[in-house]
Scaffold this motif. Sequence first.
Motif, PDB file in Angstrom:
ATOM      1  N   PHE A  15       2.438   8.569  -4.402  1.00 31.00           N
ATOM      2  CA  PHE A  15       1.643   8.595  -3.185  1.00 31.00           C
ATOM      3  C   PHE A  15       2.271   7.860  -1.996  1.00 31.00           C
ATOM      4  O   PHE A  15       3.007   6.926  -2.268  1.00 31.00           O
ATOM      5  CB  PHE A  15       0.129   8.238  -3.306  1.00 31.00           C
ATOM      6  N   ARG A  16       1.964   7.968  -0.668  1.00 30.74           N
ATOM      7  CA  ARG A  16       2.283   7.021   0.162  1.00 30.74           C
ATOM      8  C   ARG A  16       1.177   6.691   1.054  1.00 30.74           C
ATOM      9  O   ARG A  16       0.324   7.166   1.150  1.00 30.74           O
ATOM     10  CB  ARG A  16       3.477   7.623   1.431  1.00 30.74           C
ATOM     11  N   VAL A  17       1.425   5.418   2.019  1.00 34.28           N
ATOM     12  CA  VAL A  17       0.243   5.020   2.813  1.00 34.28           C
ATOM     13  C   VAL A  17       0.671   4.939   4.221  1.00 34.28           C
ATOM     14  O   VAL A  17       1.604   4.829   4.338  1.00 34.28           O
ATOM     15  CB  VAL A  17      -0.240   3.618   2.472  1.00 34.28           C
ATOM     16  N   VAL A  29       4.419   3.738   7.561  1.00 36.99           N
ATOM     17  CA  VAL A  29       4.585   4.544   6.254  1.00 36.99           C
ATOM     18  C   VAL A  29       5.189   3.589   5.159  1.00 36.99           C
ATOM     19  O   VAL A  29       6.179   3.112   5.291  1.00 36.99           O
ATOM     20  CB  VAL A  29       5.583   5.785   6.342  1.00 36.99           C
ATOM     21  N   SER A  30       4.436   3.511   4.044  1.00 32.01           N
ATOM     22  CA  SER A  30       4.757   2.805   2.758  1.00 32.01           C
ATOM     23  C   SER A  30       5.940   3.412   2.128  1.00 32.01           C
ATOM     24  O   SER A  30       6.186   4.490   2.495  1.00 32.01           O
ATOM     25  CB  SER A  30       3.467   2.430   2.033  1.00 32.01           C
ATOM     26  N   GLY A  42      -1.375  -1.755  -2.903  1.00 32.32           N
ATOM     27  CA  GLY A  42      -0.642  -1.920  -1.525  1.00 32.32           C
ATOM     28  C   GLY A  42      -1.207  -2.162  -0.437  1.00 32.32           C
ATOM     29  O   GLY A  42      -0.804  -2.905   0.355  1.00 32.32           O
ATOM     30  N   ILE A  43      -2.241  -1.582  -0.113  1.00 36.18           N
ATOM     31  CA  ILE A  43      -3.079  -1.656   1.072  1.00 36.18           C
ATOM     32  C   ILE A  43      -3.757  -2.999   1.260  1.00 36.18           C
ATOM     33  O   ILE A  43      -3.950  -3.567   1.938  1.00 36.18           O
ATOM     34  CB  ILE A  43      -4.060  -0.468   1.219  1.00 36.18           C
ATOM     35  N   SER A  44      -4.309  -3.509  -0.215  1.00 33.51           N
ATOM     36  CA  SER A  44      -5.005  -4.728  -0.044  1.00 33.51           C
ATOM     37  C   SER A  44      -4.030  -5.917   0.133  1.00 33.51           C
ATOM     38  O   SER A  44      -4.112  -7.020   0.860  1.00 33.51           O
ATOM     39  CB  SER A  44      -5.438  -4.841  -1.445  1.00 33.51           C
ATOM     40  N   LEU A  45      -2.659  -5.731  -0.432  1.00 31.02           N
ATOM     41  CA  LEU A  45      -1.760  -6.896  -0.138  1.00 31.02           C
ATOM     42  C   LEU A  45      -1.464  -6.706   1.126  1.00 31.02           C
ATOM     43  O   LEU A  45      -1.001  -7.766   1.979  1.00 31.02           O
ATOM     44  CB  LEU A  45      -0.285  -6.453  -1.063  1.00 31.02           C
ATOM     45  N   THR A  46      -1.272  -5.182   1.952  1.00 25.06           N
ATOM     46  CA  THR A  46      -0.715  -5.310   3.300  1.00 25.06           C
ATOM     47  C   THR A  46      -1.878  -6.040   4.277  1.00 25.06           C
ATOM     48  O   THR A  46      -1.375  -6.674   5.126  1.00 25.06           O
ATOM     49  CB  THR A  46      -0.569  -4.171   3.850  1.00 25.06           C
ATOM     50  N   GLY A  51      -2.873 -10.463   7.942  1.00 23.62           N
ATOM     51  CA  GLY A  51      -3.666 -11.471   8.222  1.00 23.62           C
ATOM     52  C   GLY A  51      -3.215 -13.145   8.285  1.00 23.62           C
ATOM     53  O   GLY A  51      -3.436 -13.831   9.050  1.00 23.62           O
ATOM     54  N   THR A  52      -2.342 -13.056   7.259  1.00 19.82           N
ATOM     55  CA  THR A  52      -1.656 -14.480   7.311  1.00 19.82           C
ATOM     56  C   THR A  52      -0.287 -14.536   7.293  1.00 19.82           C
ATOM     57  O   THR A  52       0.317 -15.767   7.302  1.00 19.82           O
ATOM     58  CB  THR A  52      -2.029 -15.129   5.838  1.00 19.82           C
TER      59      THR A  52
END
Length: 96
Positions: A15-17, A29-30, A42-46, A51-52
């Motif tokens: 899968f990709r994001v 695109v991931s 991966g979305i959570s890490l992104t 944000g930081t």
Amino acid sequence: MAGHFELIDAPDGGFRVRLLDGAGRLVAVSVTYPSKQAAVAGISLTREIAGTGLIRDMSRGGHGEVIIPKSRPAQATARIHSHTRFPAVVRGAHSL
């Protein structure tokens, strides 16, 4: 400018994001993730990095310089060099 993430099938399996902006335009695109669970991680890490994370200029002539936007959001710009200016993202701003 609210955007969203989309999970999509990768052509080579897995899968990709995709990250789309508020108008539905593709932003990024991931890499390929082996599972949906890994893609969501991966979305959570992104989200955390976005944000930081610092902005580091690794382009030709950038020399790894860290770009720090000015603190006044209404007129903020990020300066890379004295001759180059990019508008900074202002939270809560809506495009016309």
